[in-house]
Design a protein around this motif. Structure first.
Motif, PDB file in Angstrom:
ATOM      1  N   ASN A 156       1.091  -1.169   0.061  1.00 18.57           N
ATOM      2  CA  ASN A 156      -0.166  -0.017   0.159  1.00 18.57           C
ATOM      3  C   ASN A 156       0.972   1.368  -0.089  1.00 18.57           C
ATOM      4  OD1 ASN A 156      -2.492  -1.219  -0.239  1.00 18.57           O
ATOM      5  ND2 ASN A 156      -2.609  -1.361   2.245  1.00 18.57           N
ATOM      6  N   THR A 157       2.047   0.972   0.427  1.00 20.05           N
ATOM      7  CA  THR A 157       2.913   2.218   0.606  1.00 20.05           C
ATOM      8  C   THR A 157       3.811   2.614  -0.738  1.00 20.05           C
ATOM      9  OG1 THR A 157       3.093   2.325   2.750  1.00 20.05           O
ATOM     10  CG2 THR A 157       4.985   3.425   1.835  1.00 20.05           C
ATOM     11  N   ASN A 158       4.211   1.291  -1.090  1.00 24.60           N
ATOM     12  CA  ASN A 158       5.341   1.267  -2.362  1.00 24.60           C
ATOM     13  C   ASN A 158       4.657   0.827  -3.661  1.00 24.60           C
ATOM     14  OD1 ASN A 158       7.648   1.875  -0.469  1.00 24.60           O
ATOM     15  ND2 ASN A 158       7.216  -0.306   0.283  1.00 24.60           N
ATOM     16  N   VAL A 159       3.420   0.407  -3.885  1.00 31.77           N
ATOM     17  CA  VAL A 159       3.004  -0.004  -5.359  1.00 31.77           C
ATOM     18  C   VAL A 159       1.775   0.736  -5.447  1.00 31.77           C
ATOM     19  CG1 VAL A 159       2.386  -1.877  -6.579  1.00 31.77           C
ATOM     20  CG2 VAL A 159       4.403  -2.370  -4.730  1.00 31.77           C
ATOM     21  N   VAL A 160       0.793   0.756  -4.332  1.00 27.70           N
ATOM     22  CA  VAL A 160      -0.612   0.919  -5.050  1.00 27.70           C
ATOM     23  C   VAL A 160      -0.452   2.387  -5.471  1.00 27.70           C
ATOM     24  CG1 VAL A 160      -2.738   1.693  -4.044  1.00 27.70           C
ATOM     25  CG2 VAL A 160      -1.681  -0.491  -3.514  1.00 27.70           C
ATOM     26  N   PRO A 161       0.307   3.304  -4.684  1.00 28.02           N
ATOM     27  CA  PRO A 161      -0.087   4.877  -5.190  1.00 28.02           C
ATOM     28  C   PRO A 161       0.724   5.032  -6.632  1.00 28.02           C
ATOM     29  CG  PRO A 161       0.852   4.860  -2.878  1.00 28.02           C
ATOM     30  CD  PRO A 161       0.922   3.248  -3.574  1.00 28.02           C
ATOM     31  N   PHE A 162       1.221   4.173  -7.083  1.00 28.01           N
ATOM     32  CA  PHE A 162       2.207   4.346  -8.303  1.00 28.01           C
ATOM     33  C   PHE A 162       1.615   3.593  -9.222  1.00 28.01           C
ATOM     34  CE2 PHE A 162       4.925   5.301  -4.611  1.00 28.01           C
ATOM     35  CZ  PHE A 162       5.083   6.261  -4.839  1.00 28.01           C
ATOM     36  N   ALA A 163       0.618   2.365  -8.931  1.00 29.77           N
ATOM     37  CA  ALA A 163       0.411   1.354  -9.844  1.00 29.77           C
ATOM     38  C   ALA A 163      -0.283   1.769 -11.341  1.00 29.77           C
ATOM     39  CB  ALA A 163      -0.375   0.303  -9.311  1.00 29.77           C
ATOM     40  N   SER A 164      -1.033   3.042 -11.093  1.00 31.22           N
ATOM     41  CA  SER A 164      -1.641   3.319 -11.989  1.00 31.22           C
ATOM     42  C   SER A 164      -0.771   4.150 -13.249  1.00 31.22           C
ATOM     43  CB  SER A 164      -3.024   4.265 -12.043  1.00 31.22           C
ATOM     44  OG  SER A 164      -2.349   5.506 -11.298  1.00 31.22           O
ATOM     45  N   SER A 165       0.370   4.539 -13.019  1.00 25.37           N
ATOM     46  CA  SER A 165       1.036   5.368 -13.763  1.00 25.37           C
ATOM     47  C   SER A 165       2.595   4.946 -13.727  1.00 25.37           C
ATOM     48  CB  SER A 165       1.313   6.920 -13.203  1.00 25.37           C
ATOM     49  OG  SER A 165       1.670   6.731 -11.904  1.00 25.37           O
ATOM     50  N   VAL A 166       2.963   3.764 -13.167  1.00 26.96           N
ATOM     51  CA  VAL A 166       4.321   3.011 -13.245  1.00 26.96           C
ATOM     52  C   VAL A 166       3.919   1.532 -13.750  1.00 26.96           C
ATOM     53  CG1 VAL A 166       6.298   2.390 -12.185  1.00 26.96           C
ATOM     54  CG2 VAL A 166       4.991   4.487 -11.491  1.00 26.96           C
ATOM     55  N   ASN A 167       4.863   1.432 -14.644  1.00 26.73           N
ATOM     56  CA  ASN A 167       4.591  -0.093 -15.257  1.00 26.73           C
ATOM     57  C   ASN A 167       5.497  -1.029 -14.614  1.00 26.73           C
ATOM     58  OD1 ASN A 167       4.509  -2.409 -16.972  1.00 26.73           O
ATOM     59  ND2 ASN A 167       5.942  -1.518 -18.553  1.00 26.73           N
ATOM     60  N   PHE A 168       5.096  -1.614 -13.517  1.00 27.27           N
ATOM     61  CA  PHE A 168       6.066  -2.570 -12.591  1.00 27.27           C
ATOM     62  C   PHE A 168       5.945  -3.906 -13.427  1.00 27.27           C
ATOM     63  CE2 PHE A 168       4.314   0.312  -9.384  1.00 27.27           C
ATOM     64  CZ  PHE A 168       5.504   0.522  -8.749  1.00 27.27           C
ATOM     65  N   ARG A 169       7.201  -4.450 -13.920  1.00 32.08           N
ATOM     66  CA  ARG A 169       7.121  -5.665 -14.300  1.00 32.08           C
ATOM     67  C   ARG A 169       7.329  -6.873 -13.296  1.00 32.08           C
ATOM     68  NH1 ARG A 169       8.438  -5.572 -19.733  1.00 32.08           N
ATOM     69  NH2 ARG A 169       9.375  -7.371 -19.621  1.00 32.08           N
ATOM     70  N   TYR A 170       7.940  -6.463 -12.354  1.00 28.59           N
ATOM     71  CA  TYR A 170       8.180  -7.441 -11.258  1.00 28.59           C
ATOM     72  C   TYR A 170       8.390  -6.892  -9.972  1.00 28.59           C
ATOM     73  CZ  TYR A 170       9.579 -10.590 -15.435  1.00 28.59           C
ATOM     74  OH  TYR A 170       9.438 -11.064 -16.632  1.00 28.59           O
ATOM     75  N   ILE A 171       8.142  -7.699  -8.872  1.00 28.42           N
ATOM     76  CA  ILE A 171       8.736  -7.295  -7.639  1.00 28.42           C
ATOM     77  C   ILE A 171       9.671  -8.380  -7.109  1.00 28.42           C
ATOM     78  CG2 ILE A 171       8.185  -6.969  -5.230  1.00 28.42           C
ATOM     79  CD1 ILE A 171       5.590  -5.555  -6.245  1.00 28.42           C
TER      80      ILE A 171
END
Length: 339
Positions: A102-117
């Motif tokens: 919720n801190t490191n992914v959710v706020p950015f998920a709509s505008s950052v293309n996360f390929r993997y964690i």
């Protein structure tokens, strides 16, 4: 030129551009963005540098809100790592995993293309090894609760291989940790990230390993393994990993090369600008051609070069000289990322 000729010419140019944009291997290369330096550019400058050099993907070793904000709407693919110190809490506390997402992914998920964690980097083998798989599972659950589908894996060094030569003999040590991990990755169609360094193998075994074999410059087969011939050490290490995956219950688990590079200085064997330039340019060309490896011909090998910058807060020696760029964003040597 009349209007119809202009339209035909424009259509041809657009078709040509679309061909280059969709070239196989065009998005297979990324670069690790390490931040262990007190003189590095701003995240915004770094993102602009990636884009200006046609670097498609970025790997981050840990979350940094300034970097993640700079990555918004950049179009870059992002591999996001966790701190090793967070692994135990991620493994034992679903609520901490939820907080991390919720801190490191959710706020950015709509505008950052996360390929993997990636849950940890090079912690297998080691004291935190048993935390890796539970951490992956808790992160996957937290992502699911946030309605996000991002593959979660871990990155290992090749010392996870108990045997690697010839490649068909590849087998993991620490099987009590690796076998359940590999079975999980197999069941969920997630790749294993592996840090592949022919330089380290060459320097540690000099002069028994040939320099041309490590640099992709050998003119013929150097290592024969049954019906398969190897002219590059990179391919041999990747295929040894594939052999180990098969033996650990993961015949369909793919390999992402999460780190590979060559130092341009630091005083150690083979650590020169010319060797670094040769290795990294040949590595990029090899990956972008989608030739695969002898064991997996034609298979795309997503690869992340190590690293973007020379970092002055790393240990003295070669560790400070893996960068493609100086902190002022000038090239240490020329590298071509254009397919």
């Amino acid at each position: 030129m009349d209007r119809s000729q202009i339209l035909r010419a424009t259509a041809f140019v657009l078709l040509l551009l679309s061909f280059f944009v969709s070239l196989p291997g065009a998005d297979a290369i990324g670069v690790n963005y390490g931040m262990m330096g007190n003189n590095l550019p701003t995240p915004e400058q770094v993102v602009s540098l990636y884009k200006s050099r046609n670097i498609a993907n970025m790997r981050l070793f840990y979350p940094d809100s300034n970097v993640l904000n700079a990555l918004k709407n950049s179009g870059l693919g992002v591999v996001l790592g966790t701190f090793t110190d967070d692994l135990q809490k991620l493994a034992t506390s679903p609520s901490f995993a939820a907080e991390w997402v919720n801190t490191n992914v959710v706020p950015f998920a709509s505008s950052v293309n996360f390929r993997y964690i990636t849950a940890g980097n090079e912690v297998i083998p080691g004291g935190s090894a048993s935390s890796v798989l539970p951490a992956i599972k808790n992160l996957v659950a937290a992502l699911g609760n946030a309605n996000l589908k991002i593959p979660v894996t871990t990155a290992v060094a090749t010392n996870v291989l108990a045997e690697s030569s010839p490649p068909s003999n590849g087998v993991f040590g620490s099987l009590s940790v690796m076998s359940p991990l590999v079975e999980y990755l197999q069941a969920n169609s997630v790749p294993l990230h592996v840090n592949v360094y022919p330089y380290i193998a060459y320097a540690d075994n000099f002069p028994s390993i040939r320099l041309d074999y490590a640099l992709f410059t050998a003119n013929g087969v150097v290592v024969q393994d049954g019906q398969l011939g190897y002219s590059s050490l990179f391919d041999a290490i990747v295929d040894a990993t594939y052999s180990a995956l098969e033996k650990a219950g993961g015949p369909n688990v793919e390999v992402v090369v999460s780190e590979s590079g060559w130092p341009s200085g630091g005083g150690a064997t083979g650590a020169t600008i010319e060797n670094a330039k040769t290795y990294n340019n040949n590595l990029i060309a090899h990956v972008q051609k989608n030739v695969g490896t002898p064991k997996k011909p034609g298979k795309n090998i997503e690869t992340y070069v190590f690293a973007m910058f020379n970092e002055n807060q790393k240990p003295a020696g070669t560790e400070q000289h893996f960068g493609l760029f100086n902190p002022d964003m000038t090239e240490v040597y020329q590298v071509n990322f254009t397919p």
